[in-house]
Design a protein around this motif. Structure first.
Motif, PDB file in Angstrom:
ATOM      1  N   PRO A 427       0.819  -1.230   0.000  1.00  0.00           N
ATOM      2  CA  PRO A 427       0.000   0.000   0.000  1.00  0.00           C
ATOM      3  C   PRO A 427       0.842   1.264   0.000  1.00  0.00           C
ATOM      4  O   PRO A 427       0.336   2.345  -0.298  1.00  0.00           O
ATOM      5  CB  PRO A 427      -0.820  -0.124   1.287  1.00  0.00           C
ATOM      6  N   ALA A 428       2.118   1.139   0.323  1.00  0.00           N
ATOM      7  CA  ALA A 428       2.962   2.328   0.366  1.00  0.00           C
ATOM      8  C   ALA A 428       3.212   2.893  -1.021  1.00  0.00           C
ATOM      9  O   ALA A 428       3.416   4.105  -1.179  1.00  0.00           O
ATOM     10  CB  ALA A 428       4.296   2.003   1.045  1.00  0.00           C
ATOM     11  N   GLY A 429       3.205   2.029  -2.048  1.00  0.00           N
ATOM     12  CA  GLY A 429       3.452   2.505  -3.403  1.00  0.00           C
ATOM     13  C   GLY A 429       2.425   3.510  -3.875  1.00  0.00           C
ATOM     14  O   GLY A 429       2.769   4.653  -4.209  1.00  0.00           O
ATOM     15  N   PRO A 430       1.126   3.153  -3.885  1.00  0.00           N
ATOM     16  CA  PRO A 430       0.106   4.139  -4.256  1.00  0.00           C
ATOM     17  C   PRO A 430       0.058   5.337  -3.323  1.00  0.00           C
ATOM     18  O   PRO A 430      -0.183   6.467  -3.760  1.00  0.00           O
ATOM     19  CB  PRO A 430      -1.194   3.338  -4.210  1.00  0.00           C
ATOM     20  N   ALA A 431       0.297   5.104  -2.018  1.00  0.00           N
ATOM     21  CA  ALA A 431       0.216   6.207  -1.060  1.00  0.00           C
ATOM     22  C   ALA A 431       1.276   7.265  -1.347  1.00  0.00           C
ATOM     23  O   ALA A 431       1.050   8.463  -1.104  1.00  0.00           O
ATOM     24  CB  ALA A 431       0.368   5.676   0.361  1.00  0.00           C
ATOM     25  N   ARG A 432       2.420   6.865  -1.881  1.00  0.00           N
ATOM     26  CA  ARG A 432       3.502   7.824  -2.145  1.00  0.00           C
ATOM     27  C   ARG A 432       3.151   8.773  -3.288  1.00  0.00           C
ATOM     28  O   ARG A 432       3.794   9.816  -3.435  1.00  0.00           O
ATOM     29  CB  ARG A 432       4.794   7.066  -2.484  1.00  0.00           C
ATOM     30  N   VAL A 433       2.147   8.426  -4.073  1.00  0.00           N
ATOM     31  CA  VAL A 433       1.743   9.316  -5.165  1.00  0.00           C
ATOM     32  C   VAL A 433       0.319   9.823  -4.954  1.00  0.00           C
ATOM     33  O   VAL A 433      -0.348  10.235  -5.898  1.00  0.00           O
ATOM     34  CB  VAL A 433       1.862   8.595  -6.522  1.00  0.00           C
TER      35      VAL A 433
END
Length: 512
Positions: A427-433
């Motif tokens: 979930p960190a991938g989408p959250a970073r953008v």
């Protein structure tokens, strides 16, 4: 707030394979006749490259689009006096060789040659004059970097990057760029037309040429910064991409979109505030023009916008189509589509999803996982050339919107790879953008696996009025100072001087 609706297009450059099917089908539909042999309403360019016509992006030479003078928008080619003085000798108009000398072959030599020891040869002849021609350039001369490095260095965007990257560029990056008329919100071609033949339809925003009014001054050719208006040397009239309006009026997509092999084109409705177009186009900082144009677009899910749209006479089907519009999703919600050269201040309505594939390939070639979001984010920030070049194309040099669009595409790829492999997505991938799993998957469904009816959301409310639409009298006569010909600031000029209540008024053009 004055709500209006416009049909717009988004192209996903990650999916373009450079097959030119769109160009060929458009050519066969619209320009397969005498006088426009050289004209391609749709063409596919290889970037980096000079484009078609050659170096059309060099506005220092062509002076197309708009410029700010004392805070006011004026055509870059000059005001009314300057245009009047250059009416019969316009130095800012491309010559035929800037496009290319269209040619065919002397096939009669092959069929009628007498028997002999020599093999007959069909030599090239000009399709315009019929005289022998020497083939030195063409609309696809640089296809797939075929002319690089000899010609790629002359790309105006490459020249702005600096000498240290100019000769390495072809080895680092290449992509295809399909181009059609931008059907701008603030069209400089319309402002440049002395006879008022160029106009922008109020019901769908398509920019057209009234062939009865056109007098062949060709000011529209020089005024368009994208050089997507052509002169028919046999009829003496200007011609351009019509956005296939006869097809759109019955709910069908454009020919180029219908035949696209890569399924990279999306067509939909955007609602916008017409009162804010001039203000947005007058933004002083060129690198803020992208954000300014985003501020013109309206949210079709906002009840206040819907009420104003209904009050403006926009049909319910158009409002519904705006809510389902893939163009609105890619431009306004996901923020992955960008305008082509917003610094021309024409407010273009054909936007592009920048390509990510070359970044992935370059990263995978170093031995790293080319689909890992962490690696991809780092690659986007460290690759020297692509980001700057794409920013020069789509955001007037501002790298941040391009970086964010590429990071969101990278997050989508990483997330969907985990889903397809049965692994738990990070979930960190989408959250970073600034996204979540739901929005990433919605963007994936639209960009990767969208069905026909999801890619082309075209309202059909005009089917019964298709014949009457051809006579809409919404001539767009923009004056030299950025306003209308009568001195007002309204882009749309109506025959009776009043803006009609309905979106499809049964008005006819006055005789020229």
């Amino acid at each position: 707030m004055r709500v209006m609706a416009q049909l717009a297009m988004v192209m996903n450059l990650d999916k373009c394979i450079g097959c030119h099917t769109c160009s060929v089908t458009c050519k066969q539909t619209w320009t397969n006749r005498g006088g426009v042999e050289y004209a391609w309403f749709n063409n596919v360019e290889t970037k980096p490259g000079q484009g078609y016509p050659r170096r059309y992006e060099d506005q220092g030479r062509w002076r197309g689009g708009w410029t700010l003078r004392h805070g006011r928008l004026v055509p870059a080619a000059g005001g009314r006096v300057r245009r009047l003085l250059s009416l019969f000798a316009n130095p800012g108009m491309p010559h035929l060789d800037d496009y290319y000398q269209p040619w065919t072959y002397d096939y009669r030599t092959l069929t009628d040659a007498p028997l002999g020891d020599d093999t007959p040869v069909a030599r090239p002849v000009s399709a315009v004059t019929g005289a022998p021609a020497e083939v030195t350039w063409g609309p696809n001369w640089e296809d797939s970097l075929g002319g690089a490095p000899e010609h790629a260095a002359a790309d105006p965007v490459v020249q702005r990057l600096g000498r240290e990257v100019r000769f390495e560029y072809e080895q680092a990056f290449m992509f295809y760029l399909p181009r059609i008329c931008e059907h701008c919100l603030n069209p400089s071609c319309v402002a440049s037309c002395p006879s008022g033949a160029m106009y922008k339809r109020s019901e769908d925003g398509i920019v057209l040429v009234d062939q009865d009014r056109c007098r062949g001054w060709r000011m529209c050719v020089s005024g368009c910064p994208y050089k997507k208006v052509y002169f028919n040397h046999k009829t003496g009239k200007a011609e351009k991409c019509t956005f296939c309006y006869p097809r759109l009026e019955v709910g069908q997509p454009t020919v180029c979109a219908e035949t696209c092999v890569g399924r990279l084109r999306y067509i939909g409705v955007l609602l916008y505030d017409a009162d804010r177009v001039g203000e947005a186009a007058s933004t002083k900082d060129e690198q803020r023009l992208y954000q300014a144009q985003l501020g013109v677009f309206l949210d079709p899910h906002d009840p206040a916008v819907v009420r104003e749209a209904q009050r403006a006479g926009i049909p319910h089907d158009w409002i519904t189509a705006a809510r389902r519009s893939p163009v609105h999703e890619l431009i306004c919600r996901h923020r992955v589509a960008l305008p082509l050269h917003p610094e021309y201040r024409t407010m273009p309505m054909v936007w592009y999803v920048p390509p990510l594939s070359p970044v992935v390939d370059a990263l995978a070639g170093t031995g790293f996982d080319g689909e890992d979001s962490g690696n991809l984010f780092g690659a986007i920030d460290t690759l020297r050339i692509p980001l700057d070049y794409l920013a020069g194309l789509f955001t007037a040099g501002d790298p941040e919107p391009v970086r964010m669009a590429l990071r969101r595409l990278a997050a989508m790829r990483s997330h969907m790879r985990a889903v397809n492999l049965g692994e738990p997505p990070d979930p960190a991938g989408p959250a970073r953008v600034g996204m979540d799993a739901g929005s990433v998957e919605a963007m994936y469904r639209l960009l990767a696996v969208a069905k026909y009816e999801d890619r082309y959301v075209i309202p059909t409310a005009a089917v019964g009025d298709a014949h009457d639409l051809e006579g809409i009298a919404t001539t767009c006569a923009v004056g030299g100072d950025g306003g209308a010909a009568d001195g007002s600031t309204d882009l749309f000029v109506w025959r009776d001087g009043e803006r009609p209540a309905g979106l499809f008024p049964t008005l006819r053009r006055e005789a020229p």
